[in-house]
Enzyme design. Sequence first.
Site, PDB file in Angstrom:
ATOM      1  N   HIS A  77      -2.531 -12.590  -5.932  1.00  0.00           N
ATOM      2  CA  HIS A  77      -1.226 -12.073  -5.498  1.00  0.00           C
ATOM      3  C   HIS A  77      -0.229 -12.163  -6.653  1.00  0.00           C
ATOM      4  O   HIS A  77      -0.150 -13.195  -7.327  1.00  0.00           O
ATOM      5  CB  HIS A  77      -0.661 -12.933  -4.353  1.00  0.00           C
ATOM      6  CG  HIS A  77      -1.452 -12.883  -3.086  1.00  0.00           C
ATOM      7  ND1 HIS A  77      -1.078 -12.114  -2.018  1.00  0.00           N
ATOM      8  CD2 HIS A  77      -2.599 -13.511  -2.710  1.00  0.00           C
ATOM      9  CE1 HIS A  77      -1.954 -12.273  -1.019  1.00  0.00           C
ATOM     10  NE2 HIS A  77      -2.882 -13.124  -1.416  1.00  0.00           N
ATOM     11  N   HIS A  91      -8.926 -11.884  -4.872  1.00  0.00           N
ATOM     12  CA  HIS A  91      -7.706 -11.160  -5.240  1.00  0.00           C
ATOM     13  C   HIS A  91      -6.630 -12.138  -5.664  1.00  0.00           C
ATOM     14  O   HIS A  91      -6.551 -13.251  -5.137  1.00  0.00           O
ATOM     15  CB  HIS A  91      -7.209 -10.285  -4.080  1.00  0.00           C
ATOM     16  CG  HIS A  91      -7.021 -11.037  -2.800  1.00  0.00           C
ATOM     17  ND1 HIS A  91      -8.065 -11.342  -1.944  1.00  0.00           N
ATOM     18  CD2 HIS A  91      -5.911 -11.568  -2.229  1.00  0.00           C
ATOM     19  CE1 HIS A  91      -7.604 -12.015  -0.904  1.00  0.00           C
ATOM     20  NE2 HIS A  91      -6.296 -12.177  -1.062  1.00  0.00           N
TER      21      HIS A  91
HETATM   22  P1  AMP Z   1      -5.208 -13.569   1.563  1.00  0.00           P
HETATM   23  O1  AMP Z   1      -6.673 -13.285   1.809  1.00  0.00           O
HETATM   24  O2  AMP Z   1      -4.610 -14.512   2.559  1.00  0.00           O
HETATM   25  O3  AMP Z   1      -4.942 -14.037   0.146  1.00  0.00           O
HETATM   26  O4  AMP Z   1      -4.370 -12.249   1.741  1.00  0.00           O
HETATM   27  C1  AMP Z   1      -4.918 -10.985   1.914  1.00  0.00           C
HETATM   28  C2  AMP Z   1      -3.812 -10.005   1.692  1.00  0.00           C
HETATM   29  O5  AMP Z   1      -4.343  -8.703   1.749  1.00  0.00           O
HETATM   30  C3  AMP Z   1      -2.668 -10.071   2.719  1.00  0.00           C
HETATM   31  O6  AMP Z   1      -1.452 -10.355   2.041  1.00  0.00           O
HETATM   32  C4  AMP Z   1      -2.681  -8.696   3.354  1.00  0.00           C
HETATM   33  O7  AMP Z   1      -1.397  -8.211   3.649  1.00  0.00           O
HETATM   34  C5  AMP Z   1      -3.371  -7.850   2.293  1.00  0.00           C
HETATM   35  N1  AMP Z   1      -4.045  -6.669   2.810  1.00  0.00           N
HETATM   36  C6  AMP Z   1      -4.917  -6.585   3.846  1.00  0.00           C
HETATM   37  N2  AMP Z   1      -5.337  -5.321   4.026  1.00  0.00           N
HETATM   38  C7  AMP Z   1      -4.741  -4.586   3.073  1.00  0.00           C
HETATM   39  C8  AMP Z   1      -4.766  -3.194   2.733  1.00  0.00           C
HETATM   40  N3  AMP Z   1      -5.517  -2.297   3.419  1.00  0.00           N
HETATM   41  N4  AMP Z   1      -4.008  -2.773   1.690  1.00  0.00           N
HETATM   42  C9  AMP Z   1      -3.261  -3.641   1.010  1.00  0.00           C
HETATM   43  N5  AMP Z   1      -3.189  -4.964   1.275  1.00  0.00           N
HETATM   44  C10 AMP Z   1      -3.904  -5.431   2.293  1.00  0.00           C
END
Ligand code: AMP
Length: 138
Positions: free
Chosen positions: A102, A100
Amino acid sequence: MDNNCIFCKIVRGEIPSAKIYEDDKTLAFLDIVPVNIGHALVIPKEHFKDIHEVPEDLVGHMMKIVKKVSSALRTSLPCDGVNVNMNNEGAAGQVVFHAHIHVIPRHAGDGFELWHGKRKYQENEMQKVSRKVSLAIA
Ligand code: AMP
Ligand code: ZN
């Protein structure tokens, strides 16, 4: 698809998301714990762990969607700037192991700290490192 992956569940509609864009290959939705209001995530619909697993064409397509989302944040929300960031693997802070990107709206003085380089190269080290990496690309 990965049965236990939270983002695959979002793609399948098994858990809710605040969707902002969708096409046949990608989905964009709001991060549930935003750095700033409007913080969005762009994901491939197919399950890939991180950037190294995502096919090159699809990474390119994801970046097009990142640009669309970024432009929309600029025009629809209070947003003076945007950070685009991707965490790949645990050492880089990845927590959800479905690739993903950001897209984070920024405001002057919002207090979100970015890293700034502090390390120094030793003599000739920069040239050695650039040679190593460029050979790996070729
Ligand atoms: P990272 O893997 O550190 O790049 O970040 C994962 C991101 O996914 C975090 O910022 C979380 O807040 C976000 N996240 C986790 N679960 C959900 C969800 N169900 N819906 C939207 N965002 C999510
Ligand atoms: Zn997944």
